[in-house]
Each structure stands twice: as structure tokens, then as C-alpha cells.
Design an enzyme around this catalytic site. Structure first.
Site, PDB file in Angstrom:
ATOM      1  N   SER A 113       1.757   4.579  15.172  1.00  0.00           N
ATOM      2  CA  SER A 113       2.867   5.461  14.749  1.00  0.00           C
ATOM      3  C   SER A 113       4.215   5.058  15.339  1.00  0.00           C
ATOM      4  O   SER A 113       5.172   5.814  15.270  1.00  0.00           O
ATOM      5  CB  SER A 113       2.580   6.930  15.081  1.00  0.00           C
ATOM      6  OG  SER A 113       1.451   7.387  14.393  1.00  0.00           O
ATOM      7  N   ASP A 125       0.838  -1.196   0.000  1.00  0.00           N
ATOM      8  CA  ASP A 125       0.000   0.000   0.000  1.00  0.00           C
ATOM      9  C   ASP A 125       0.876   1.250   0.000  1.00  0.00           C
ATOM     10  O   ASP A 125       1.855   1.336   0.750  1.00  0.00           O
ATOM     11  CB  ASP A 125      -0.900   0.020   1.235  1.00  0.00           C
ATOM     12  CG  ASP A 125      -1.714   1.306   1.302  1.00  0.00           C
ATOM     13  OD1 ASP A 125      -2.626   1.462   0.472  1.00  0.00           O
ATOM     14  OD2 ASP A 125      -1.412   2.160   2.166  1.00  0.00           O
ATOM     15  N   ALA A 147       5.953  -0.423  18.869  1.00  0.00           N
ATOM     16  CA  ALA A 147       7.034  -1.205  18.251  1.00  0.00           C
ATOM     17  C   ALA A 147       8.403  -0.678  18.669  1.00  0.00           C
ATOM     18  O   ALA A 147       9.382  -0.792  17.938  1.00  0.00           O
ATOM     19  CB  ALA A 147       6.903  -1.174  16.730  1.00  0.00           C
ATOM     20  N   TYR A 176       2.842  10.319   0.317  1.00  0.00           N
ATOM     21  CA  TYR A 176       4.006   9.846   1.047  1.00  0.00           C
ATOM     22  C   TYR A 176       5.299  10.348   0.382  1.00  0.00           C
ATOM     23  O   TYR A 176       5.851   9.714  -0.514  1.00  0.00           O
ATOM     24  CB  TYR A 176       4.028   8.325   1.125  1.00  0.00           C
ATOM     25  CG  TYR A 176       2.810   7.710   1.772  1.00  0.00           C
ATOM     26  CD1 TYR A 176       2.005   8.433   2.643  1.00  0.00           C
ATOM     27  CD2 TYR A 176       2.459   6.390   1.515  1.00  0.00           C
ATOM     28  CE1 TYR A 176       0.888   7.866   3.236  1.00  0.00           C
ATOM     29  CE2 TYR A 176       1.349   5.808   2.111  1.00  0.00           C
ATOM     30  CZ  TYR A 176       0.563   6.544   2.964  1.00  0.00           C
ATOM     31  OH  TYR A 176      -0.540   5.981   3.551  1.00  0.00           O
ATOM     32  N   LYS A 196      -3.553   5.783  -3.445  1.00  0.00           N
ATOM     33  CA  LYS A 196      -4.621   6.670  -2.989  1.00  0.00           C
ATOM     34  C   LYS A 196      -4.787   7.871  -3.922  1.00  0.00           C
ATOM     35  O   LYS A 196      -3.865   8.215  -4.667  1.00  0.00           O
ATOM     36  CB  LYS A 196      -4.331   7.127  -1.555  1.00  0.00           C
ATOM     37  CG  LYS A 196      -4.106   5.939  -0.607  1.00  0.00           C
ATOM     38  CD  LYS A 196      -3.780   6.362   0.790  1.00  0.00           C
ATOM     39  CE  LYS A 196      -3.509   5.137   1.657  1.00  0.00           C
ATOM     40  NZ  LYS A 196      -2.200   4.538   1.377  1.00  0.00           N
TER      41      LYS A 196
END
Length: 336
Positions: A238, A46, A242, A51, A77
Site C-alpha cells: 500500500s 489490471d 515505496a 476502483y 474483475k
């Protein structure tokens, strides 16, 4: 068409970080990360013109154009057209601040009309070096970018992008379309329309261990009623889930840091990785078709794959619910 019938697996790769989100990464590292995803068996990718003003699409296209096109599913998109003109001002990305300050310097046209949608798709095909797209998301027609003007942007998309994408789907040019947003309200409004309906939606950051109550209350019951699937974007909120320090694209506030600390205590007690808990939670809802974490390092892809396959004891989910760290209404893997 159901997204579950289109997507090749439950783990995809979200390529926002390849647009130099938060930091500039070398082209070689970006390419190696995409290759690592492919080597790990990921076949859903995606991206978006937003971006890095086309940088993510360019980098993704450089790698995927060498792969058999029928072996992967690709989504991008509409809503931002990358112009040849160079941006001279600091872009205003609403709540997202300087998210892609290290991306390409091109100016972006923020527009959801029919004409801009066609231009956006044309530009994406060129940057991705491909002849077709599988899924197209209508990007960011929500409060986080437009404040009180978001309803106006939604209406622009309803009479523009929605109709173009419905036509392209009906003609077989694309397989599916939907909304790609960070808020639930635009999707709720779309599902309430009598006009051509979306096939699914990409909901970023709103169905995670840290933020899921609102989606559970209204959006997901409505989506299930209509048979509309969800791709979960931003499953690590965000990065804070992680090992990072960002939540909602900003430095995490104290109450979020405290909640993550409680989650980590619980995962440590059960010998579970917090990444595994995050991914498997997001996928446990019946409407979830796939989860698309982002990455900028090849090693992160292997971590995501391992997290998806990790065996989590039922006692962990029981304790998670008992500790009040998830909504009582949230489906958990051990409920199935």
C-alpha cells in the site's frame, strides 16, 4: 492455461490508483501515467469496476483503446456492478475505509451471482472501450470486506461467478480466470474444490517483503502442486515500501514503520533501492508470474522498470535472511 503463457512480461500496471484511491488526481495525470507505462514497455494492465466505481476502467480504456488490442493483456474483475444510480450514503468498504471516496459517485452492487457476473463483464467492456478481456478475477470474496459473512459470499461466487467464468474460458471468450483477493483463505478454498479450477490468482499485499509468511505456509505449496500461477498485487504494501505512509490501506502502525526502517538501513548499506528489493523479492517465488504495482505519476513507472532491472548483490539477500527480515522459507533471487 498457465498465466505465464498469457502474460507478456513480469511487470504489469495495477490501476487502482487511477480510481482516485486516497486522493483525486487530474484526468491528464492519469492518462499520462498509462502512456508512461506503455512507453516503458508495460503490456499487462489490471483494473476493476470497484476502483472508483468505474473511474479506473474509464481512464484506462481511454488510453488503451488507441493501442493495438493484440499487443497488450487486460484483466478486470467481477463482484461489483456499477449502477447508474448515485450513491447517497457513505459506502462501507470494510477494513478499506474511505478508499475511493474521490471516485465516481455511482452506487455499486456487491454481488457474485451468475447474472451479476455477466452484467459486470458487460459494463467493464463498455468502460474499457474494448471487445474482449483476457483475464477476469473474482474480486474480494474475503474477510477484509465481509467479516464473518465471507463464506456466504464465497459460496455465492462458487455457484455463480466461478461457473460463468469457467464457461467463458472453455468457450474461448476469455483466456483465464481466478481470484483477486487480499487474503489467502479464499484461494485455498478454491484450490480444494473439485469443480472447474482457476488458472491463477491475483494476491494483493500477501506476498511482500512485509507480509509473506502465511502465504508460504499453505497457499503457495498448494498452488505449485496444481500448477496455478500468482500475480502479486500491492508489492509495496500500500505504499510504505515505496516512500509512502500507508500499510494495508491505512496509516502504517509503529511496528511496520520500525521494520521498514530496518529494511531501509540494509538496502542503504548495500546500495540497493528498497523498490528493487520489494519487486524482486515478490517475483522470486516459482509461482510468481508477474508483479503489478500501482502508480498515479508517470515518473513512478520508470522507477518500477528500473527497480525490476536493478542488479542486487547476493550479499544483500544473505544479510536480509540473516537479519530475520524475511521468512527462512522464502525463496530469494540468489537462491536460483
Amino acid at each position: 492455461m498457465s498465466l505465464k503463457n498469457i502474460l507478456p512480461g513480469r511487470l504489469g500496471f495495477g490501476t487502482a490508483p487511477l480510481g482516485n484511491m486516497f486522493r483525486a488526481i487530474p484526468d491528464e495525470e492519469a492518462a499520462a501515467t498509462v502512456e508512461a507505462a506503455w512507453d516503458q514497455g508495460v503490456r499487462y494492465f489490471d483494473t476493476a469496476p470497484f476502483y472508483g466505481a468505474g473511474l479506473s476502467e474509464e481512464r484506462l480504456g481511454q488510453v488503451l483503446s488507441a493501442k493495438p488490442r493484440d499487443e497488450y493483456v487486460l484483466s478486470t474483475k467481477v463482484g461489483r456492478v456499477v449502477l447508474d444510480e448515485i450513491e447517497s450514503d457513505v459506502p462501507d468498504f470494510g477494513e478499506k475505509g474511505g478508499l475511493f471516496e474521490h471516485g465516481n459517485p455511482n452506487k455499486l452492487l456487491h454481488e457474485w451471482t451468475a447474472e451479476a457476473t455477466e452484467r459486470s463483464i458487460e459494463g467493464s467492456l463498455k468502460r474499457l472501450n474494448t471487445d474482449r478481456l483476457d483475464i477476469v478475477w473474482v474480486h474480494d470474496i474475503a474477510q477484509d470486506f465481509h467479516g464473518d459473512a465471507w463464506i456466504q459470499k464465497f459460496e455465492e461466487a462458487r455457484t455463480g461467478a466461478f461457473r460463468v467464468l469457467s464457461r467463458l474460458r472453455d468457450e474461448g471468450v476469455i483466456k483465464a480466470w481466478g481470484l483477486g483477493v487480499n487474503k489467502t483463505e479464499p484461494i485455498e478454498m478454491t484450490l480444494a474444490l473439485d469443480e472447474p479450477q482457476p488458472d491463477g490468482f491475483l494476491l494483493a499485499g500477501r506476498y511482500t517483503l512485509l507480509d509473506h509468511e502465511h502465504a508460504l505456509q499453505r497457499l503457495l505449496p498448494l498452488a505449485q502442486e496444481q500448477g496455478v500461477d500468482m500475480v502479486v498485487g500491492g508489492p509495496y504494501s500500500s505504499g510504505i515500501l515505496a516512500g509512502g505512509t500507508h500499510f494495508e490501506y491505512q496509516q502504517a502502525p509503529a511496528h511496520i514503520i520500525e521494520r521498514v526502517a530496518r529494511l531501509k538501513d540494509l538496502t542503504a548499506r548495500h546500495g540497493v533501492s528498497i523498490k528493487a528489493a520489494a519487486l524482486q523479492f515478490s517475483l522470486a517465488h516459482p509461482a510468481s508470474a508477474a508483479v503489478v504495482p500501482g502508480a498515479t505519476k508517470p515518473t513512478r513507472i520508470a522507477e518500477d522498470t528500473a527497480a525490476l532491472d536493478e542488479k542486487i548483490p547476493a550479499a544483500f539477500w544473505t544479510d536480509l535472511r540473516a537479519a530475520g527480515l524475511v521468512s527462512p522459507a522464502a525463496p530469494l533471487p540468489h537462491d536460483a
